[in-house]
Design an enzyme around this catalytic site. Structure first.
Site, PDB file in Angstrom:
ATOM      1  N   PRO A 158     -35.765  97.517 105.209  1.00  0.00           N
ATOM      2  CG  PRO A 158     -33.639  98.426 105.265  1.00  0.00           C
ATOM      3  CD  PRO A 158     -34.541  97.594 104.405  1.00  0.00           C
ATOM      4  CG  ASN A 159     -35.489 101.106 109.902  1.00  0.00           C
ATOM      5  OD1 ASN A 159     -35.485 100.613 111.024  1.00  0.00           O
ATOM      6  ND2 ASN A 159     -34.384 101.519 109.300  1.00  0.00           N
ATOM      7  NE  ARG A 197     -39.093 107.708 115.317  1.00  0.00           N
ATOM      8  CZ  ARG A 197     -37.983 107.145 114.843  1.00  0.00           C
ATOM      9  NH1 ARG A 197     -37.736 105.877 115.082  1.00  0.00           N
ATOM     10  NH2 ARG A 197     -37.122 107.831 114.141  1.00  0.00           N
ATOM     11  CE1 TYR A 248     -40.076 107.515 104.475  1.00  0.00           C
ATOM     12  CE2 TYR A 248     -39.722 107.751 106.842  1.00  0.00           C
ATOM     13  CZ  TYR A 248     -39.221 107.673 105.549  1.00  0.00           C
ATOM     14  OH  TYR A 248     -37.878 107.766 105.333  1.00  0.00           O
ATOM     15  CG  ASN A 281     -40.322 101.049 100.055  1.00  0.00           C
ATOM     16  OD1 ASN A 281     -39.141 101.389 100.052  1.00  0.00           O
ATOM     17  ND2 ASN A 281     -41.256 101.761 100.654  1.00  0.00           N
ATOM     18  CB  ALA A 290     -31.932 102.678 104.172  1.00  0.00           C
ATOM     19  CD  GLU A 306     -36.656 102.643  92.833  1.00  0.00           C
ATOM     20  OE1 GLU A 306     -36.590 103.028  91.643  1.00  0.00           O
ATOM     21  OE2 GLU A 306     -35.810 102.927  93.693  1.00  0.00           O
ATOM     22  CG  HIS A 315     -38.778 104.795  97.116  1.00  0.00           C
ATOM     23  ND1 HIS A 315     -38.072 104.016  98.009  1.00  0.00           N
ATOM     24  CD2 HIS A 315     -38.178 104.632  95.924  1.00  0.00           C
ATOM     25  CE1 HIS A 315     -37.089 103.428  97.376  1.00  0.00           C
ATOM     26  NE2 HIS A 315     -37.123 103.776  96.097  1.00  0.00           N
ATOM     27  NE  ARG A 346     -37.125 111.963 102.828  1.00  0.00           N
ATOM     28  CZ  ARG A 346     -37.143 110.826 103.527  1.00  0.00           C
ATOM     29  NH1 ARG A 346     -37.639 109.726 102.997  1.00  0.00           N
ATOM     30  NH2 ARG A 346     -36.661 110.807 104.752  1.00  0.00           N
TER      31      ARG A 346
HETATM   32  O1  CA2 Z   1     -39.944 106.621 101.012  1.00  0.00           O
HETATM   33  C1  CA2 Z   1     -39.707 105.415 101.144  1.00  0.00           C
HETATM   34  O2  CA2 Z   1     -40.545 104.542 100.997  1.00  0.00           O
HETATM   35  C2  CA2 Z   1     -38.296 104.974 101.599  1.00  0.00           C
HETATM   36  O3  CA2 Z   1     -37.982 103.771 100.912  1.00  0.00           O
HETATM   37  C3  CA2 Z   1     -38.372 104.754 103.095  1.00  0.00           C
HETATM   38  C4  CA2 Z   1     -37.035 104.423 103.744  1.00  0.00           C
HETATM   39  C5  CA2 Z   1     -35.971 105.452 103.317  1.00  0.00           C
HETATM   40  O4  CA2 Z   1     -34.703 105.055 103.818  1.00  0.00           O
HETATM   41  C6  CA2 Z   1     -35.892 105.616 101.808  1.00  0.00           C
HETATM   42  O5  CA2 Z   1     -34.933 106.607 101.511  1.00  0.00           O
HETATM   43  C7  CA2 Z   1     -37.233 106.016 101.238  1.00  0.00           C
HETATM   44  C8  CA2 Z   1     -37.115 104.432 105.270  1.00  0.00           C
HETATM   45  C9  CA2 Z   1     -38.285 103.744 105.876  1.00  0.00           C
HETATM   46  C10 CA2 Z   1     -38.291 104.000 107.365  1.00  0.00           C
HETATM   47  O6  CA2 Z   1     -39.609 104.180 107.789  1.00  0.00           O
HETATM   48  C11 CA2 Z   1     -39.829 104.538 109.099  1.00  0.00           C
HETATM   49  C12 CA2 Z   1     -41.123 104.860 109.425  1.00  0.00           C
HETATM   50  C13 CA2 Z   1     -41.449 105.201 110.706  1.00  0.00           C
HETATM   51  C14 CA2 Z   1     -40.467 105.218 111.699  1.00  0.00           C
HETATM   52  C15 CA2 Z   1     -39.170 104.882 111.360  1.00  0.00           C
HETATM   53  C16 CA2 Z   1     -38.846 104.540 110.071  1.00  0.00           C
END
Ligand code: CA2
Length: 149
Positions: free
Chosen positions: A10-11, A18, A23, A74, A77, A98, A100, A107
């Site tokens: 997700p996301n 953003r 990221y 990946n 969440a 896995e 990330h 974090r």
């Molecule tokens: O660091 C990673 O790759 C995560 O899997 C990314 C997830 C986060 O919930 C994990 O804890 C770590 C979230 C990805 C959301 O990415 C966004 C990027 C830009 C705008 C909104 C969300």
């Protein structure tokens, strides 16, 4: 050519829009392009997907059994919440890496627990999009060793 299934949760479709400080500035399309190139150089093909739905990710993991040679995941969440993804990975019988983008251990405390890690062959975090290339390299080595018998 062996195929790697690369799944994004997700996301991750929002990458590049953003939070570049956490990221990076790359989009998921950019990461797909660099993954395709790295896999091709190693004699592998990739099937690169993203879903915001937990059940869809579970279904894709189930369908990979007997088709893909490994999974890079990946789970976003869902990493920190999903027993369903944990169970599907445990059952699939494939090597799982896995990934990330961010270093989840630097974090918030709620990101320190991964339901993926205990059923993964290994985990890579904190290297941005390069982590996907590292995961492809790891699976290439594992697949070559397996095929050697
Ligand atoms: O660091 C990673 O790759 C995560 O899997 C990314 C997830 C986060 O919930 C994990 O804890 C770590 C979230 C990805 C959301 O990415 C966004 C990027 C830009 C705008 C909104 C969300």
């Amino acid at each position: 050519m062996p195929t790697l299934l690369i799944l994004n949760g997700p996301n991750l479709n929002m990458l590049g829009t953003r939070e570049p400080g956490i990221y990076g500035a790359e989009t998921l399309k950019d990461i797909e392009a660099r993954s395709t190139a790295r896999a091709k150089a190693l004699g592998l093909t990739i099937d690169f997907r993203q879903s915001n739905m937990e059940g869809e990710l579970v279904t894709w993991i189930q369908q990979a059994a007997g088709k893909a040679s490994g999974i890079i995941l990946n789970a976003g969440a869902y990493t920190h919440t999903s027993v369903a993804i944990h169970d599907a990975l445990r059952a699939c019988g494939l090597p799982v890496i896995e990934v990330h983008l961010s270093n989840i251990y630097k974090r918030e405390a709620f990101r320190h627990q991964s339901f993926v890690a205990p059923v993964a062959t290994g985990s890579i975090c904190g290297f941005g999009g390069h982590g996907y290339e590292l995961a492809i390299e790891a699976l290439a080595t594992i697949i070559a060793a397996t095929n050697k018998g």
